[in-house]
Motif scaffolding. Structure first.
Motif, PDB file in Angstrom:
ATOM      1  N   GLU A  30     -62.580  50.134  51.508  1.00 44.52           N
ATOM      2  CA  GLU A  30     -62.654  48.569  52.763  1.00 44.52           C
ATOM      3  C   GLU A  30     -62.937  47.263  52.036  1.00 44.52           C
ATOM      4  OE1 GLU A  30     -64.692  49.267  56.231  1.00 44.52           O
ATOM      5  OE2 GLU A  30     -62.832  51.623  57.255  1.00 44.52           O
ATOM      6  N   THR A  31     -64.026  47.463  51.610  1.00 45.00           N
ATOM      7  CA  THR A  31     -64.436  45.953  50.712  1.00 45.00           C
ATOM      8  C   THR A  31     -63.470  45.876  49.657  1.00 45.00           C
ATOM      9  OG1 THR A  31     -66.553  47.046  51.004  1.00 45.00           O
ATOM     10  CG2 THR A  31     -66.739  45.359  49.500  1.00 45.00           C
ATOM     11  N   ALA A  32     -63.168  46.981  48.987  1.00 43.18           N
ATOM     12  CA  ALA A  32     -61.752  46.920  47.876  1.00 43.18           C
ATOM     13  C   ALA A  32     -61.156  46.752  48.252  1.00 43.18           C
ATOM     14  CB  ALA A  32     -62.306  48.117  47.099  1.00 43.18           C
ATOM     15  N   LEU A  33     -60.426  46.793  49.629  1.00 46.99           N
ATOM     16  CA  LEU A  33     -58.851  46.166  50.070  1.00 46.99           C
ATOM     17  C   LEU A  33     -59.427  44.476  50.246  1.00 46.99           C
ATOM     18  CD1 LEU A  33     -57.621  49.923  52.239  1.00 46.99           C
ATOM     19  CD2 LEU A  33     -57.081  48.797  49.719  1.00 46.99           C
ATOM     20  N   GLU A  34     -60.186  44.805  50.758  1.00 43.06           N
ATOM     21  CA  GLU A  34     -59.969  43.393  51.373  1.00 43.06           C
ATOM     22  C   GLU A  34     -60.612  42.273  50.811  1.00 43.06           C
ATOM     23  OE1 GLU A  34     -61.405  40.833  54.720  1.00 43.06           O
ATOM     24  OE2 GLU A  34     -61.293  43.003  54.569  1.00 43.06           O
ATOM     25  N   SER A  35     -61.553  42.801  48.626  1.00 46.57           N
ATOM     26  CA  SER A  35     -60.765  41.807  47.966  1.00 46.57           C
ATOM     27  C   SER A  35     -59.485  41.338  47.722  1.00 46.57           C
ATOM     28  CB  SER A  35     -61.980  42.624  46.832  1.00 46.57           C
ATOM     29  OG  SER A  35     -61.430  43.671  46.513  1.00 46.57           O
ATOM     30  N   GLN A  36     -58.446  42.350  47.749  1.00 50.36           N
ATOM     31  CA  GLN A  36     -57.468  42.325  47.565  1.00 50.36           C
ATOM     32  C   GLN A  36     -56.129  42.233  48.762  1.00 50.36           C
ATOM     33  OE1 GLN A  36     -56.409  46.574  45.423  1.00 50.36           O
ATOM     34  NE2 GLN A  36     -58.241  46.589  44.148  1.00 50.36           N
ATOM     35  N   LYS A  37     -57.156  41.375  49.405  1.00 51.09           N
ATOM     36  CA  LYS A  37     -55.979  41.274  50.448  1.00 51.09           C
ATOM     37  C   LYS A  37     -55.220  40.312  50.488  1.00 51.09           C
ATOM     38  CE  LYS A  37     -56.887  40.811  55.412  1.00 51.09           C
ATOM     39  NZ  LYS A  37     -57.449  40.427  56.553  1.00 51.09           N
ATOM     40  N   ASP A  38     -55.501  39.175  49.680  1.00 49.25           N
ATOM     41  CA  ASP A  38     -54.346  37.845  49.547  1.00 49.25           C
ATOM     42  C   ASP A  38     -53.202  38.452  48.557  1.00 49.25           C
ATOM     43  OD1 ASP A  38     -55.448  36.905  50.724  1.00 49.25           O
ATOM     44  OD2 ASP A  38     -57.109  36.008  50.339  1.00 49.25           O
ATOM     45  N   ASP A  39     -53.436  39.667  47.689  1.00 45.94           N
ATOM     46  CA  ASP A  39     -52.474  39.689  46.782  1.00 45.94           C
ATOM     47  C   ASP A  39     -51.061  39.698  47.091  1.00 45.94           C
ATOM     48  OD1 ASP A  39     -54.218  39.808  45.130  1.00 45.94           O
ATOM     49  OD2 ASP A  39     -54.407  41.840  45.110  1.00 45.94           O
ATOM     50  N   THR A  40     -50.067  40.596  48.473  1.00 43.18           N
ATOM     51  CA  THR A  40     -49.124  40.714  48.279  1.00 43.18           C
ATOM     52  C   THR A  40     -48.801  40.775  50.210  1.00 43.18           C
ATOM     53  OG1 THR A  40     -49.602  43.775  49.194  1.00 43.18           O
ATOM     54  CG2 THR A  40     -48.675  41.894  46.669  1.00 43.18           C
ATOM     55  N   ASN A  41     -48.211  39.848  51.107  1.00 39.79           N
ATOM     56  CA  ASN A  41     -48.287  39.723  52.289  1.00 39.79           C
ATOM     57  C   ASN A  41     -47.265  40.783  52.618  1.00 39.79           C
ATOM     58  OD1 ASN A  41     -48.681  36.392  51.735  1.00 39.79           O
ATOM     59  ND2 ASN A  41     -46.471  36.780  51.231  1.00 39.79           N
ATOM     60  N   GLY A  42     -47.001  41.704  52.105  1.00 41.99           N
ATOM     61  CA  GLY A  42     -46.164  43.236  53.260  1.00 41.99           C
ATOM     62  C   GLY A  42     -48.010  44.651  52.990  1.00 41.99           C
ATOM     63  N   ALA A  43     -48.934  44.215  52.356  1.00 38.81           N
ATOM     64  CA  ALA A  43     -50.166  44.911  51.644  1.00 38.81           C
ATOM     65  C   ALA A  43     -50.660  44.408  53.455  1.00 38.81           C
ATOM     66  CB  ALA A  43     -51.126  43.936  51.449  1.00 38.81           C
ATOM     67  N   ASN A  44     -51.371  42.464  53.420  1.00 36.95           N
ATOM     68  CA  ASN A  44     -51.548  41.873  54.618  1.00 36.95           C
ATOM     69  C   ASN A  44     -50.646  42.304  56.201  1.00 36.95           C
ATOM     70  OD1 ASN A  44     -53.489  40.903  53.423  1.00 36.95           O
ATOM     71  ND2 ASN A  44     -51.866  38.925  52.968  1.00 36.95           N
ATOM     72  N   LYS A  45     -49.735  42.757  56.187  1.00 38.60           N
ATOM     73  CA  LYS A  45     -48.839  43.512  57.283  1.00 38.60           C
ATOM     74  C   LYS A  45     -48.903  44.348  57.571  1.00 38.60           C
ATOM     75  CE  LYS A  45     -44.706  40.705  56.940  1.00 38.60           C
ATOM     76  NZ  LYS A  45     -43.229  40.412  57.004  1.00 38.60           N
ATOM     77  N   ASP A  46     -49.532  45.498  56.651  1.00 38.06           N
ATOM     78  CA  ASP A  46     -49.945  46.878  56.661  1.00 38.06           C
ATOM     79  C   ASP A  46     -51.063  46.315  57.524  1.00 38.06           C
ATOM     80  OD1 ASP A  46     -46.889  48.104  55.654  1.00 38.06           O
ATOM     81  OD2 ASP A  46     -47.886  47.928  53.922  1.00 38.06           O
ATOM     82  N   ASP A  47     -51.982  46.549  56.900  1.00 41.59           N
ATOM     83  CA  ASP A  47     -53.500  46.351  57.508  1.00 41.59           C
ATOM     84  C   ASP A  47     -53.845  45.948  58.806  1.00 41.59           C
ATOM     85  OD1 ASP A  47     -53.803  47.019  54.652  1.00 41.59           O
ATOM     86  OD2 ASP A  47     -54.520  44.858  53.804  1.00 41.59           O
ATOM     87  N   ASP A  48     -52.913  44.623  58.753  1.00 42.89           N
ATOM     88  CA  ASP A  48     -52.503  44.114  60.263  1.00 42.89           C
ATOM     89  C   ASP A  48     -52.417  45.041  61.642  1.00 42.89           C
ATOM     90  OD1 ASP A  48     -53.771  41.931  59.495  1.00 42.89           O
ATOM     91  OD2 ASP A  48     -51.534  40.816  60.066  1.00 42.89           O
ATOM     92  N   ILE A  49     -51.521  45.959  60.785  1.00 46.42           N
ATOM     93  CA  ILE A  49     -50.658  47.263  61.555  1.00 46.42           C
ATOM     94  C   ILE A  49     -51.668  48.247  62.116  1.00 46.42           C
ATOM     95  CG2 ILE A  49     -48.805  48.820  62.061  1.00 46.42           C
ATOM     96  CD1 ILE A  49     -47.270  46.812  60.330  1.00 46.42           C
ATOM     97  N   ASN A  50     -52.429  48.648  60.670  1.00 44.02           N
ATOM     98  CA  ASN A  50     -53.605  49.862  61.097  1.00 44.02           C
ATOM     99  C   ASN A  50     -54.668  49.222  62.069  1.00 44.02           C
ATOM    100  OD1 ASN A  50     -52.117  51.674  59.397  1.00 44.02           O
ATOM    101  ND2 ASN A  50     -52.867  50.373  57.403  1.00 44.02           N
TER     102      ASN A  50
END
Length: 1352
Positions: A855-875
């Motif tokens: 989760e920490t690694a994903l948090e650090s990469q959170k700003d890479d793509t908007n799509g990823a951000n949407k997936d994380d928000d949905i999860n």
């Protein structure tokens, strides 16, 4: 001739006295208003006065014009400009300086010169005037400075301040006062015509000097303080103004603490300057005359007076030593501050007044006796009622010891007193006693080694030598080994032979160690002195060695200073090789777990000093010997401190290398035990540096599991610990290179039969733990271990064998060998189950750690793509993360349940063992026959219960049954510890059984009670168990006969008092109520409550307890409970509010004041309150005391009256019942009595001497009354009628004489008193059984008495 000058009361008085002056006195007749003058006019005035004083003779100051102008300037001195001030001061000072030599010239002038007397008068007048104006200038300027400092809120800055104080006043003040002091040292008798100046002048000097002493700022300047001391000393000593000065000085000492040193300097200067100690003697006498009770109220004055005495003894020891008897009676006073000062004075005198014992023999002997008397007083003061005085006395003894002022004769007495004070209730005294013992050891005159055995051997040899030198040893008075009176007597007479005796003792010890022959130490006297010194040394060594048990107790003290000083003393004892010091220092190790950093630092420093040496070999030997000899608790403490020292670098790499050499047997003479100790220390060091063990991994395997393990079985256990503590890299390396070999060793270690039980269980424990630490699939390996152990017992692995062997209590198949194997199997199965639980928890932690890192690694990469951000928000919205945590928790719970309970339909290996174990433990016949099997079975049962909640609930009642009824204290102890673990893991299941857990505190076994105290302390202090209504059971443990349990209970309550707002405050009333209802000894109850109340420190809580305890008087009627509550009240610390609450609550306890024991406790409260109460509160307390005494007397009288009334009522009821019983008996015997009367009449007629008498109706009536009528008349006489029952005389008669006497005294109303007397006699002599012979005898007696009466 000018008018004479007299010193006025104030400066302004010179102007006021002008109206009443007749022209004979010099005063200000025409003063000038300086404030109305212009600047130029003022300047002209100042210059004119200065010019006249400088140009004319010094006597010109007598001139009225000059005097008036000078007075006008001096009285307005504060408002003058700095230049004008300086001009005036310099002029007056220079003129007085010129005047002083003129006084000395008067001695050369002849008496016949006519102008001499006029000149003397002028000089005297001018001298007074100059002195008066200079002193007045100093007072005015100091008053101005003080006033400006007090009035200004903030210090002035800038030009204004600079203009006002631009001149340097401090040097000018010092010069003026120095000049005045010098003027007192000339021959003033030439001026004043007598030996002493007039009192008016001396009073002026002393008064103003003392007023300047009251200014603390002036005393900080030595240029000012020294002249003031000289002025005061000269007036008091040289000019005999002692009485007045002494009274003023004592008043000043009582008032201000900062004058104490200056006054002591004054007395010392006067004694040194004039060789006259009159002033010091007068002050000492004034102190001695003071009523000791006055110092009780004036505590500040008492402290100042005490300091003054100490300072005086420091400066004038010889004078103080001759006059100390004047103040010694104050030792009997109530002020401990005065007693403290007197103790310090005696110490100073012993140090300084008796150093040079020269002079005549008689004088020297007198001074020696005086010194000895002072030392004996100091010994007595060690037992003073005040802890402050006891502590101060011990501190003084330490100073004397450091200065080598204690003779050998007093050495052992001081050591004995110091050792006894180690058990003092005050921490101040204990600290001083510990410090004194340290000083006694450090400066002892007996040598660097104080071994009792060595002294005994040396003493025996020299006693034999002394007997050879002195054949008549029986009459020589040589003391025996246990009698040290001779040693003291010899050494006290030889006060100056201390160093010689020390050298002789050291030489004797050195020779005795080298050679058993006794050297010739000289003549008989020298040998006798040496024997006395050796006996004193032996006594001192024994005295210090006897303190070791007390020192062990002090290391567990709640006072930090006790612990720190005890450690320092033990280090000193070890340095001098005192017996038992080494063992006591071992008990210091657990103190590293203390939360107080100062205690930890003290232990660490002591450990480094004692065990860490410059030589690595010595350090390694010390550490491995510690590891070998330590128990489990000491090993844990040693592990902590060794790991800390390794991280700090205190244990060097060279020491680690030497430890490896010991382990590998590279050092010749190394034993298997030393090898194990070295590996144990290396395992401890590996906690801080995990790479230590990896360097010699192969040696650990070869030696730890090789042939040496059979020589020392515990070596294999230590090797398992080493494997367990390997770093991650070293584990991988070991598994790659020799993994199979290591696991083979571990398997053989668990399955071996050559290890004894005492060693096997410890080794198997660590071996299984090591398997779960390093094996990639530990559950499979552990299952194999369990199966093989099971096969060795039953030769089968099926469940049926387990069930059949324990069915219906059948134990015929169990032999002694099988019982031992079964015990080992149960241990292996339960320990595997516990480690499996820990393994599951470690796996869960790894999964959670991986999840968190992901989760920490994903948090650090959170700003890479908007799509990823949407997936994380949905999860996040869907709660995917929470569901993952739920899945992990579910898997964890399932894995834990499968260990014992298994799945829904299947039971796994451990689950199969669980029913068998439960049935085995319920088979009491079998377990009582094999106690070791019961211990193993219940230990395994406890572990299974800790793992599984369902299994715990099913067997919880069994566990409590066993813990209460098992005959083995080992089993009960293990179950008690298990209950603590269960309370941590399943608190809800254990909550209903809380009372049963507290009952373990009453177990007859010491070990069970100790474990119960430890378990409950752990649960309560860590908030795992609520402090319920059974805490009184823990309070009773404070008075347990076992000292260890008592100490643990005290530690528990001490730690409990630190939590929050001190729970003991809320628990105290409940504890008091329950302890009152228990059958406790009075002493035990008092000790318990005193300790608990002592743990309450806050004043608010104390005040609230006063009200709570007073209210408890209303709810109880038992006298014993009244006493207990009153005792608890007496133990409280009363503040003003507390006393007010006690007085206000009088109605709640007034009914109990009739008891003497209760009133004594209230008197104790009043006595304590009076000591620290203010005067206004003290009046209220005294009024309250009178009220208590009044109610006590009244209540006692009321109770006595009530008791008397009750006793009287009981007597009345008893007598009424007696009368009723008599009447009833008379009615039942009436028929029998009538027959007896007829027989009696016939008998009397037959034996009557005359017919007249027989026919006499009175005689017949008499005999009739002697039978039935007598009894009837007696009953009528004694039975009270309605009117008689209220007669006070009737009641009084019953009270005084009792039933029998009353019945015999009350006379019936009759015409013939003699007849009634006969009736009484016949009634009292008539038997109840109606015997005819006795009746006939009674009849004869009645007849004789009747005849005699008729004849009269």
């Amino acid at each position: 001739m000018a008018p004479r000058f007299l010193f006025p009361q104030t400066l302004r008085s010179l102007e006021d006295e002008n109206a009443d002056d007749d022209g004979d006195r010099l005063c200000a007749r025409n003063p000038i208003d300086v404030a109305s003058l212009s600047r130029s006019q003022l300047e002209e005035l100042v210059k004119g006065v200065a010019f006249d004083l400088s140009d004319k003779e010094v006597f010109c100051i007598e001139e009225q014009d000059v005097f008036d102008r000078l007075y006008s300037l001096v009285i307005n001195f504060s408002s003058l400009a700095p230049s004008y001030k300086l001009n005036m001061v310099e002029t007056l000072r220079s003129n007085l300086t010129v005047l002083l030599p003129s006084v000395d010239l008067l001695s050369r002038a002849g008496d016949d010169e006519p102008t001499v007397f006029d000149r003397i008068a002028s000089l005297r007048n001018a001298f007074k005037i100059y002195t008066f104006f200079l002193v007045s200038i100093v007072l005015l300027e100091e008053a101005s400075i003080s006033s400006s400092n007090n009035n200004s809120k903030a210090p002035e800055t800038g030009r204004k301040r600079q203009a006002l104080y631009s001149w340097n006043w401090d040097p000018q003040r010092g010069r003026i006062l120095n000049l005045i002091a010098n003027s007192l040292e000339i021959n003033l008798s030439l001026l004043f015509g007598s030996t002493d100046p007039d009192e008016n002048y001396l009073a002026f000097i002393v008064k103003n000097a003392l007023s300047m002493f009251e200014n603390s700022a002036l005393l900080k300047d030595s240029e000012t303080r020294d002249p003031l001391c000289r002025m005061l000393g000269a007036c008091a000593t040289k000019y005999h103004y002692t009485v007045q000065a002494s009274a003023s000085i004592m008043h000043l000492i009582h008032k201000h603490d900062f004058v104490v040193t200056s006054m002591a300097d004054t007395a010392a200067w006067a004694e040194k300057k004039y060789a006259d100690g009159t002033l010091a003697y007068s002050l000492i006498r004034e102190i001695g005359r003071t009523n000791p009770k006055s110092y009780v109220k004036d505590t500040a004055g008492a402290e100042n007076v005490g300091r003054f005495l100490v300072e005086l003894a420091e400066r004038l020891p010889n004078l103080m030593s001759t006059n100390v008897g004047l103040v010694v009676p104050h030792f009997g006073g109530e002020s401990y501050k005065i007693r403290n000062a007197l103790v310090s004075v005696l110490g100073k005198l012993v140090l300084k007044a008796f150093k040079d014992l020269e002079g005549e023999v008689s004088s020297k002997s007198l001074r020696l006796r005086t010194k000895q008397a002072m030392l004996e007083i100091l010994l007595e003061r060690c037992r003073d009622v005040s802890a402050y005085t006891r502590g101060r006395t011990l501190h003084v003894w330490g100073e004397l010891c450091e200065e080598h002022a204690i003779s050998i004769g007093f050495w052992n007495e001081v050591a004995t007193v110091a050792a006894g004070r180690l058990e003092d209730k005050s921490s101040i005294v204990r600290k001083a006693a510990l410090s004194l013992l340290i000083m006694l050891l450090q400066h002892n005159p007996f040598g660097p080694q104080l071994q009792v055995g060595l002294f005994k051997a040396t003493l025996e040899q020299y006693k034999k030598k002394l007997n050879e030198l002195e054949p008549d040893s029986g009459s020589s008075g040589i003391p025996a080994e246990g009698d040290h009176g001779g040693a003291e007597g010899v050494s006290r007479d030889q006060q100056e032979s201390l160093s010689d005796s020390q050298l002789q003792v050291e030489e004797a010890e050195r020779i005795a160690q080298k050679d058993s022959r006794v050297p010739d130490m000289g003549n008989l006297e020298q040998t006798r002195a040496l024997v006395a010194s050796l006996e004193a040394a032996l006594t001192f060594s024994k005295s210090v060695a006897a303190t070791m048990p007390t020192l062990v107790q002090l290391m567990a003290s709640s006072s930090v200073t006790d612990v720190e000083n005890t450690i320092l003393l033990l280090m000193r004892c070890k340095q001098f090789q005192i017996e038992g010091a080494e063992a006591c220092l071992r008990k210091m190790l657990p103190l590293v777990f203390s939360q107080d950093k100062s205690i930890y630092d003290a232990v660490e420093n002591a450990f480094i000093t004692i065990y860490i040496k410059a030589n690595p070999v010595e350090t390694a030997k010390n550490l491995l010997n510690l590891a070998i000899d330590s128990n489990i608790g000491d090993l844990a403490a040693l592990e902590l401190i060794v790991s800390a020292l390794v991280s700090k670098g205190e244990i060097s790499n060279s020491t680690i290398s030497v430890l490896w050499d010991f382990f590998c047997f590279n050092i010749s003479g190394t034993t298997a035990e030393q090898s194990r100790g070295a590996l144990s220390v290396l395992c401890m060091a590996a906690i801080s540096c995990n790479g230590i063990l990896g360097s010699n991994l192969q040696d650990i395997i070869d030696i730890g599991f090789g042939r040496w393990a059979k020589i020392d079985p515990l070596l294999a256990r230590t090797a398992c610990i080493a494997i367990h503590r390997l770093s991650e890299e070293d584990r991988k390396k070991m598994l790659a290179n020799s993994g199979n070999r290591v696991f083979g060793f571990l398997r053989s270690l668990v399955a071996c039969s050559w290890l004894p039980d005492s060693t096997w269980y410890a080794a198997a424990d660590k071996a299984i733990s090591a398997v779960y630490t390093i094996h990639p699939a530990p559950e499979a390996f552990a299952a194999d271990l369990v199966k093989k152990s099971l096969i060795t017992i039953f030769h089968a692995s099926g469940e049926d064998d387990l069930q059949n062997d324990t069915k219906d209590g059948a134990n015929t198949a169990l032999t002694e060998v099988q019982v031992a194997k079964l015990s080992r199997f149960l241990f292996i199965a339960s320990h595997v189950a516990m480690n499996q639980l820990l393994y599951i928890e470690s796996c869960i932690r790894k999964v959670q750690k991986q999840k968190t890192s992901k989760e920490t690694a994903l948090e650090s990469q959170k700003d890479d793509t908007n799509g990823a951000n949407k997936d994380d928000d949905i999860n996040a919205e869907l709660g995917v993360s929470a569901s993952e945590d739920a899945i992990i928790d579910s898997l964890s719970d399932r894995a834990e349940k499968e260990i014992v309970s298994g799945g829904s339909s299947d039971k796994y290996l451990i689950g199969i063992c669980a029913p068998f174990l439960s049935k085995l433990c319920r088979n009491f016949n079998l377990t009582q026959k094999y106690p070791e099997l019961q211990a193993s079975g219940l230990l395994a049962l406890s572990r299974f219960m800790i793992i599984d909640a369902g299994f715990c609930e099913a067997n919880l009642q069994l566990l409590f049954t066993v813990v209460e009824n098992a005959p083995s204290e080992t089993v009960r102890s293990n179950c008690t510890i298990c209950l603590g673990d269960l309370a941590v893991r399943f608190p809800n299941l254990l909550e209903p059984w809380t009372e049963n857990m507290y009952f373990r505190l009453r177990d007859p076994s010491v070990s069970v009670r100790k474990n119960a105290v430890l378990v409950l302390s752990h649960l309560i202090l860590n908030d795992m168990m609520k402090v319920k209504g059974y805490i009184n059971e823990m309070a009773i443990c404070l008075e347990d006969e076992e000292e260890r349990i008592s100490s643990l209970a005290k530690l528990f309550f001490h730690e409990l008092s630190k939590k929050g707002a001190n729970p003991i405050y809320n628990l105290l009333p409940d504890i008091l109520g329950k302890l009152c209802n228990q059958n406790l000894k009075k002493e035990s109850f008092c000790n318990i409550m005193q300790f608990l109340i002592g743990s309450i420190k806050k004043d608010k809580q104390m005040e609230a307890l006063v009200e709570k305890l007073c209210n408890r008087f209303c709810g109880v009627t038992d006298v014993k409970q009244w006493e207990h509550i009153a005792y608890c009240l007496a133990q409280l610390t009363f503040t003003e509010k507390g006393m007010k609450k006690l007085i206000e609550s009088f109605k709640t306890y007034e009914h109990v004041l009739s008891e003497d024991s209760v009133i004594e406790h209230f008197k104790t409260i009043i006595t304590k309150a009076k000591k620290f109460a203010k005067p206004e509160i003290k009046a209220c307390i005294e009024e309250f005391e009178e009220k208590l005494n009044k109610f006590h007397i009244e209540k006692k009288e009321q109770d006595a009256t009530a008791r008397n009334a009750q006793v009287h009522q009981e007597k009345v009821v008893e007598r009424a019942g007696l009368v009723a019983a008599i009447n009833k008996n008379d009615e039942s015997e009436e028929s029998d009595i009538s027959e007896e009367e007829e027989t009696t009449e016939q008998f009397v007629r037959a034996t009557s001497p005359s017919e007249d008498n027989s026919a006499d109706p009175k005689s017949n009536g008499t005999f009739e009354d002697s039978s039935s009528s007598s009894e009837h008349s007696r009953v009528e006489a004694t039975s009270p009628s309605k009117d008689d029952s209220a007669d006070p005389k009737y009641n009084e008669a019953f009270d005084d004489s009792g039933p029998s006497s009353e019945l015999s005294q009350v006379e019936p109303v009759s015409d013939d008193g003699e007849v009634q007397s006969i009736k009484k006699l016949t009634k009292s002599s008539r038997p109840k059984n109606g015997n005819m012979k006795d009746q006939a005898s009674n009849a004869n007696t009645s007849r004789r008495i009747s005849n005699r009466s008729r004849q009269r």
